[in-house]
Design a protein around this motif. Sequence first.
Motif, mmCIF file in Angstrom:
data_model
loop_
_atom_site.group_PDB
_atom_site.id
_atom_site.type_symbol
_atom_site.label_atom_id
_atom_site.label_comp_id
_atom_site.label_asym_id
_atom_site.label_seq_id
_atom_site.Cartn_x
_atom_site.Cartn_y
_atom_site.Cartn_z
ATOM 1 N N ARG A 129 0.844 -1.212 0.000
ATOM 2 C CA ARG A 129 0.000 0.000 0.000
ATOM 3 C C ARG A 129 0.873 1.254 0.000
ATOM 4 N NH1 ARG A 129 -3.977 -2.901 2.692
ATOM 5 N NH2 ARG A 129 -2.870 -2.861 4.667
ATOM 6 N N LEU A 130 1.920 1.237 0.828
ATOM 7 C CA LEU A 130 2.808 2.406 0.874
ATOM 8 C C LEU A 130 3.503 2.606 -0.469
ATOM 9 C CD1 LEU A 130 4.257 1.932 4.472
ATOM 10 C CD2 LEU A 130 3.036 3.973 3.656
ATOM 11 N N PHE A 131 3.883 1.494 -1.111
ATOM 12 C CA PHE A 131 4.541 1.635 -2.414
ATOM 13 C C PHE A 131 3.585 2.258 -3.434
ATOM 14 C CE2 PHE A 131 5.904 0.046 -6.612
ATOM 15 C CZ PHE A 131 7.009 0.865 -6.713
ATOM 16 N N GLU A 132 2.314 1.876 -3.369
ATOM 17 C CA GLU A 132 1.340 2.518 -4.281
ATOM 18 C C GLU A 132 1.263 4.016 -4.029
ATOM 19 O OE1 GLU A 132 -2.529 0.613 -4.381
ATOM 20 O OE2 GLU A 132 -1.449 -1.288 -4.551
ATOM 21 N N ARG A 133 1.353 4.416 -2.774
ATOM 22 C CA ARG A 133 1.335 5.864 -2.469
ATOM 23 C C ARG A 133 2.597 6.542 -3.019
ATOM 24 N NH1 ARG A 133 0.458 7.157 3.540
ATOM 25 N NH2 ARG A 133 0.647 9.269 2.720
ATOM 26 N N ILE A 134 3.741 5.851 -2.915
ATOM 27 C CA ILE A 134 4.986 6.407 -3.494
ATOM 28 C C ILE A 134 4.776 6.698 -4.976
ATOM 29 C CG2 ILE A 134 7.355 5.794 -4.195
ATOM 30 C CD1 ILE A 134 7.699 4.363 -1.531
ATOM 31 N N CYS A 135 4.127 5.738 -5.651
ATOM 32 C CA CYS A 135 3.950 5.876 -7.112
ATOM 33 C C CYS A 135 3.117 7.088 -7.485
ATOM 34 C CB CYS A 135 3.319 4.603 -7.680
ATOM 35 S SG CYS A 135 4.432 3.201 -7.568
ATOM 36 N N GLU A 136 2.353 7.613 -6.529
ATOM 37 C CA GLU A 136 1.523 8.788 -6.822
ATOM 38 C C GLU A 136 2.172 10.100 -6.377
ATOM 39 O OE1 GLU A 136 -2.121 7.658 -4.959
ATOM 40 O OE2 GLU A 136 -2.418 6.076 -6.445
ATOM 41 N N LEU A 137 3.358 10.025 -5.793
ATOM 42 C CA LEU A 137 4.006 11.246 -5.284
ATOM 43 C C LEU A 137 4.508 12.123 -6.422
ATOM 44 C CD1 LEU A 137 6.234 9.629 -2.499
ATOM 45 C CD2 LEU A 137 4.276 11.168 -2.119
ATOM 46 N N PHE A 162 7.714 3.807 4.144
ATOM 47 C CA PHE A 162 7.889 2.550 3.400
ATOM 48 C C PHE A 162 9.150 1.831 3.913
ATOM 49 C CE2 PHE A 162 9.978 0.751 -0.494
ATOM 50 C CZ PHE A 162 9.062 -0.235 -0.809
ATOM 51 N N ASN A 163 10.230 2.593 4.072
ATOM 52 C CA ASN A 163 11.490 2.031 4.552
ATOM 53 C C ASN A 163 11.312 1.487 5.983
ATOM 54 O OD1 ASN A 163 14.203 1.403 4.461
ATOM 55 N ND2 ASN A 163 14.941 3.517 4.580
ATOM 56 N N ARG A 164 10.718 2.292 6.855
ATOM 57 C CA ARG A 164 10.542 1.874 8.263
ATOM 58 C C ARG A 164 9.537 0.733 8.404
ATOM 59 N NH1 ARG A 164 10.244 7.423 9.396
ATOM 60 N NH2 ARG A 164 12.246 8.207 10.111
#
Length: 309
Positions: free
Chosen positions: A28-36, A196-198
């Motif tokens: 889920r966090l990676f999907e948010r990264i993709c929208e940054l 995402f990292n943490r």
Amino acid sequence: MNFHEDFVAGLRERRIAPKWFYDAEGSRLFERICELPEYYPTRTELALLDRHADEFAARIGPGAEIVEFGAGASVKVRLLLQALEAPRRFVPVDISGEHLAEAAAALRADFPGLAVEPLAADFTASLALPPPVGRRIGFFPGSSIGNFEPDEACALLARFRRWLDGGALLIGVDLIKEPALLHAAYNDARGVTAAFNRNLLARANRELGADFDLSAWAHAAFYHPPLRRIEMHLVSRRRQAVCVAGEVFEFDEGDSLHTENSYKYSVDGFRALARRAGFEPGPVWTDAARRFSLHWLEPAGGVSERTSG
Ligand code: AVI
């Protein structure tokens, strides 16, 4: 190797494999990264897929089967599937099974004639694909190839070549560019990449009963020009001891856990890597600013090598 064994071994070596980022929360966090706004790879690659979809469809041909490695939410493949003539089957492969099932259900609803057969698997270990039902085309977007050391990337490409059974591979590759742009992409202002990292440590707390204090770990990401890669680390903010599955690990202030590399390539550098892996590089599509590239790779030797390896 499972998360428990690999994570504990990784703590000893101060290096954790990035594939463990992707539990349900990490995906889920990676999907948010993709929208940054800072994370240019996703929107740049989506625009390339959209702009050249008819060209890809013409190369792929009718009645094909698409195998996506590391499929995640399967957003990008929709642009391909929409353009293809009567695709027979889509096989999304991903390490995060829960995520995969949700995405597959949505695809079945949107593409009624298409067989969608998800495979929850770690393709870096091994992969048991069903026999092909049409020309098999591999799809590996997102520059996930950049998360492997070049030698590992070459070995992975060679395995893809064998699994594709004579079919071609369409692969997304992030390009070398201005370091400030790279730095921003991995150090976003909203702190999503840091979360995402943490999440790797939060996952260990959830699944292994570890007692990481997340606030005691700083996100660090920087571009290393000689190695042409972004390195991502978690850096201990103080001297601390952490208990993971009954074992105690000690960290000094400034000790780092290396959590990810993200290699960047020149177009020619990636084509050379693909050749080493037994592919014949074909056309390459890039955006006007040459931030990102899509490569069409055919197996070298063509039909005669279909069943070899
Ligand atoms: C999945 N992979 C290609 C991403 C990348 O850019 O290396 C993962 C990522 N890590 C931090 N931000 C995005």
